[in-house]
Design a protein around this motif. Structure first.
Motif, PDB file in Angstrom:
ATOM      1  N   THR A 388     -63.813  -2.933  35.351  1.00 15.23           N
ATOM      2  CA  THR A 388     -63.400  -1.560  35.651  1.00 15.23           C
ATOM      3  C   THR A 388     -63.761  -0.651  34.481  1.00 15.23           C
ATOM      4  O   THR A 388     -63.832  -1.082  33.328  1.00 15.23           O
ATOM      5  CB  THR A 388     -61.888  -1.489  35.911  1.00 15.23           C
ATOM      6  OG1 THR A 388     -61.190  -2.022  34.763  1.00 15.23           O
ATOM      7  CG2 THR A 388     -61.508  -2.291  37.150  1.00 15.23           C
ATOM      8  N   GLN A 391     -62.341   5.432  33.791  1.00 17.78           N
ATOM      9  CA  GLN A 391     -61.820   6.362  34.792  1.00 17.78           C
ATOM     10  C   GLN A 391     -61.345   5.591  36.018  1.00 17.78           C
ATOM     11  O   GLN A 391     -61.875   4.540  36.364  1.00 17.78           O
ATOM     12  CB  GLN A 391     -62.902   7.370  35.180  1.00 17.78           C
ATOM     13  CG  GLN A 391     -63.412   8.211  34.015  1.00 17.78           C
ATOM     14  CD  GLN A 391     -64.542   9.134  34.435  1.00 17.78           C
ATOM     15  OE1 GLN A 391     -64.750   9.372  35.621  1.00 17.78           O
ATOM     16  NE2 GLN A 391     -65.275   9.661  33.450  1.00 17.78           N
ATOM     17  N   GLY A 393     -60.963   4.244  39.582  1.00 17.54           N
ATOM     18  CA  GLY A 393     -61.932   4.051  40.649  1.00 17.54           C
ATOM     19  C   GLY A 393     -63.355   3.846  40.176  1.00 17.54           C
ATOM     20  O   GLY A 393     -64.288   3.866  40.979  1.00 17.54           O
ATOM     21  N   GLN A 394     -63.538   3.607  38.875  1.00 18.54           N
ATOM     22  CA  GLN A 394     -64.884   3.452  38.321  1.00 18.54           C
ATOM     23  C   GLN A 394     -65.127   1.999  37.923  1.00 18.54           C
ATOM     24  O   GLN A 394     -64.246   1.336  37.373  1.00 18.54           O
ATOM     25  CB  GLN A 394     -65.054   4.350  37.087  1.00 18.54           C
ATOM     26  CG  GLN A 394     -66.436   4.308  36.452  1.00 18.54           C
ATOM     27  CD  GLN A 394     -66.469   5.050  35.129  1.00 18.54           C
ATOM     28  OE1 GLN A 394     -65.866   4.624  34.150  1.00 18.54           O
ATOM     29  NE2 GLN A 394     -67.169   6.178  35.108  1.00 18.54           N
ATOM     30  N   HIS A 406     -72.466   3.166  35.293  1.00 12.70           N
ATOM     31  CA  HIS A 406     -71.127   3.513  35.767  1.00 12.70           C
ATOM     32  C   HIS A 406     -71.238   4.069  37.185  1.00 12.70           C
ATOM     33  O   HIS A 406     -72.149   4.846  37.480  1.00 12.70           O
ATOM     34  CB  HIS A 406     -70.491   4.596  34.883  1.00 12.70           C
ATOM     35  CG  HIS A 406     -70.409   4.232  33.433  1.00 12.70           C
ATOM     36  ND1 HIS A 406     -71.509   4.222  32.608  1.00 12.70           N
ATOM     37  CD2 HIS A 406     -69.352   3.874  32.666  1.00 12.70           C
ATOM     38  CE1 HIS A 406     -71.131   3.873  31.388  1.00 12.70           C
ATOM     39  NE2 HIS A 406     -69.826   3.655  31.393  1.00 12.70           N
ATOM     40  N   GLU A 408     -68.567   4.996  40.889  1.00 13.16           N
ATOM     41  CA  GLU A 408     -67.306   4.886  41.616  1.00 13.16           C
ATOM     42  C   GLU A 408     -67.433   3.769  42.638  1.00 13.16           C
ATOM     43  O   GLU A 408     -68.334   3.780  43.477  1.00 13.16           O
ATOM     44  CB  GLU A 408     -66.979   6.216  42.311  1.00 13.16           C
ATOM     45  CG  GLU A 408     -66.610   7.339  41.351  1.00 13.16           C
ATOM     46  CD  GLU A 408     -66.164   8.585  42.082  1.00 13.16           C
ATOM     47  OE1 GLU A 408     -65.983   8.519  43.320  1.00 13.16           O
ATOM     48  OE2 GLU A 408     -65.980   9.631  41.422  1.00 13.16           O
ATOM     49  N   GLN A 433     -74.375   6.368  41.954  1.00 10.30           N
ATOM     50  CA  GLN A 433     -73.489   6.275  43.113  1.00 10.30           C
ATOM     51  C   GLN A 433     -73.968   5.180  44.034  1.00 10.30           C
ATOM     52  O   GLN A 433     -75.183   4.930  44.181  1.00 10.30           O
ATOM     53  CB  GLN A 433     -73.404   7.611  43.853  1.00 10.30           C
ATOM     54  CG  GLN A 433     -74.730   8.135  44.374  1.00 10.30           C
ATOM     55  CD  GLN A 433     -74.587   9.514  45.004  1.00 10.30           C
ATOM     56  OE1 GLN A 433     -73.672  10.271  44.701  1.00 10.30           O
ATOM     57  NE2 GLN A 433     -75.517   9.854  45.898  1.00 10.30           N
TER      58      GLN A 433
END
Length: 437
Positions: A388, A391, A393-394, A406, A408, A433
Motif C-alpha cells: 500500500t 495515500q 486507496g493507493q 503509484h 489507485e 491509473q
C-alpha cells in the motif's frame, strides 16, 4: 513465542546483504530469536556490513559507538558484526569495540547458532573463515509465512575478476555457484509463499556455472515455475554476457527488460588500469547486441570518476559513452581507495577535480533518467503491486522496467500484475491509473 528474544538487524549496502540478513535471521530463529524493527527492545543487534562504499569501516565503528549508551543501559544486550567489513577487519573490530560479542564473515553465518552458544557462555566469537562446506547446506529450510511479492535469491558469490579498485575478491572470496537444483527448490518454496518476482543475486551473477547451460539455463528452468511471473538478475560483468543470456533477453517472457551492466569508465586507458579486461567499444557492442535482441530493454550502470590517473580526456570518454548508451538509471561514485587493493597504492586525482567530474556526470545521468521516465507517460506498463502507498486507496509496485509506479487500486491486487497507463513522471517514480480489462 511469548518468551522469544528480539533480534534487530541493520543491513548496509547491496541486495545480497538484504538476502544474507534474511538468512541470518532464519538461522537465529532456532536460538529463540524473532526479528524486531525497534532497536530499543532488542536483545541482540546485528550489523550486516558492506565494504564497498567510502570509509565503510569507519561508518561501522561510528555506529558501534552510537550503540554504547544502549549497551550501558542493557548490559546483557548482545552485539554482533557480520558481512564484508567483519571479514576485512576481524579482530580489529573486537579490539576497538570490546562490547562486540560476535564477528562473523559472509561465508560463515550458517555457524551463527554455534557462535551464539559461545556468546551465551560469556565468551566472544569470531569466525571469518572461507570454509569448504557450502553455507547454504547448513541453513534452515525456508518454510516460512507468506511474504512480499518480490524476493532476492542468491545464486552466486565471490568474484575472480580482481578489478583494481574492488575488495569483493578479498571479502567474499572466489566465485562459487550454487547448484541449480537447490536454487530451483528454494525458488519454488518462495513462490508457494506468495513471491511472484525473483531477483537472482551474485557479485558476478552472469558468471554463474551451477547449471550446465549457465545463467541462461537456470533462467529457463525458473521460467517453468507456474506462479513465478518475473525474473531479474544482478550484478553482471560485461565479459560474461554470453550469447545464450542475450538470446534469453529476447525470447524469455518472464525475464524482465531491465539490465544492470556496470562499465565504470568510458576510457580504455582507465579500464585497463582498473583491470576490467574489456574496452569501451566492446561494451558498446554488447549493449547493441542486447538491444537487437530486446529493443525496449532499459539499462542501468555503475561509474567511478576520479580513478588514479584519470585525465580530462579520460573523463570526457566516460561522458561520451553515457551519451551513446543512454541509461535509464545509473549509480556514480567518486573514487576512494580500499586498503589492500592495487589501486590504493596510486596517487589520487585532486578531490576538487573529482568532485566536479562527479557532479557533471550525475547531471547527465539524471537528465537521461528523467527523459526515460518522461517517455513512459502515455504508455501502458505491467505493474506488480507490492504494498500500500502513503495515500488511502493507493498501491505501489514495479513496472517491468523496474520503475516504481503509484496507482489507485484495491489492496486485494497486491501480488498481482496489472496493466497501468502512466499519467505522470515523478522524480524517482511514475504515477498511473489501472487499465480496465
Amino acid at each position: 513465542m511469548a518468551d522469544a528474544k528480539k533480534l534487530y538487524i541493520k543491513t548496509y549496502g547491496c541486495q545480497m546483504n538484504v538476502y544474507d540478513s534474511e538468512r541470518m535471521a532464519e538461522a537465529l530463529e532456532g536460538d529463540g530469536y524473532e526479528q524486531t524493527q525497534d532497536m530499543g527492545e532488542a536483545d541482540m543487534i546485528l550489523l550486516n556490513t558492506c565494504h564497498i562504499r567510502e570509509k565503510a569501516a569507519e561508518k561501522v565503528y561510528s555506529d558501534l559507538g552510537r550503540l554504547k549508551p544502549l549497551h550501558d543501559k542493557k548490559p546483557d544486550l548482545k552485539i554482533g558484526v557480520a558481512g564484508c567489513v567483519a571479514q576485512a577487519e576481524g579482530p580489529e573490530i573486537m579490539r576497538r569495540q570490546p562490547m562486540v560479542d560476535l564477528v562473523v564473515g559472509p561465508q560463515t553465518y550458517h555457524r551463527l547458532p554455534e557462535m551464539m552458544k559461545e556468546v551465551d557462555a560469556g565468551r566472544s566469537a569470531l569466525d571469518t573463515d572461507f570454509p569448504e562446506e557450502d553455507k547454504f547446506d547448513h541453513l534452515p529450510k525456508r518454510v516460512l509465512p507468506a511474504r512480499n511479492p518480490s524476493a532476492f535469491l542468491t545464486v552466486q558469490e565471490g568474484c575472480d575478476k580482481f578489478c583494481a579498485f574492488c575488495v569483493v575478491p578479498y571479502t567474499r572470496g572466489a566465485e562459487v555457484s550454487r547448484p541449480a537444483k537447490r536454487i530451483l527448490s528454494e525458488a519454488q518454496a518462495l513462490v508457494e509463499r506468495g513471491v511472484r518476482e525473483i531477483t537472482l543475486l551474485g557479485q558476478n551473477v552472469n558468471a554463474y556455472h551451477g547449471h550446465e547451460r549457465g545463467l541462461a539455463g537456470l533462467i529457463w528452468d525458473l521460467a517453468e515455475i507456474d506462479d513465478l511471473k518475473r525474473i531479474r538478475f544482478t550484478t553482471s560483468h560485461p565479459n560474461d554476457m554470453d550469447d545464450a543470456l542475450i538470446h534469453a533477453h529476447g525470447t524469455c517472457e518472464k525475464l524482465m527488460p531491465y539490465l544492470h551492466l556496470p562499465v565504470q569508465s568510458g576510457s580504455d586507458r582507465i579500464l585497463k588500469a582498473m583491470n576490467r579486461k574489456h574496452t569501451a567499444n566492446q561494451y558498446r557492442d554488447i549493449i547493441a547486441r542486447i538491444r537487437d535482441a530486446r529493443p525496449d530493454l532499459m539499462f542501468s550502470g555503475d561509474f567511478i570518476v576520479g580513478f588514479p590517473g584519470e585525465t580530462d580526456e579520460d573523463f570526457e570518454a566516460t561522458m561520451q559513452l553515457v551519451r551513446d548508451v543512454h541509461y535509464g538509471q545509473a549509480y556514480s561514485f567518486k573514487y576512494s581507495a580500499r586498503p589492500g587493493t592495487p589501486a590504493a597504492e596510486k596517487e589520487d586525482v585532486p578531490a576538487d577535480v573529482a568532485t566536479d567530474r562527479l557532479h557533471r556526470l550525475q547531471a547527465l545521468l539524471t537528465e537521461q533518467q528523467y527523459q526515460t521516465q518522461a517517455d513512459m507517460v502515455g504508455r501502458q506498463v505491467n505493474v506488480l503491486f507490492e504494498k500500500t502507498g502513503r495515500q488511502d486507496g493507493q498501491l505501489i509496485g514495479k513496472s517491468e522496467y523496474l520503475h516504481a509506479v503509484h496507482a489507485e487500486a484495491s489492496a486485494e491486487l497486491i501480488g498481482t500484475v496489472q496493466p497501468v497507463e502512466v499519467t505522470k513522471n515523478m522524480t524517482n517514480s511514475l504515477t498511473g491509473q489501472l487499465v480496465s480489462n
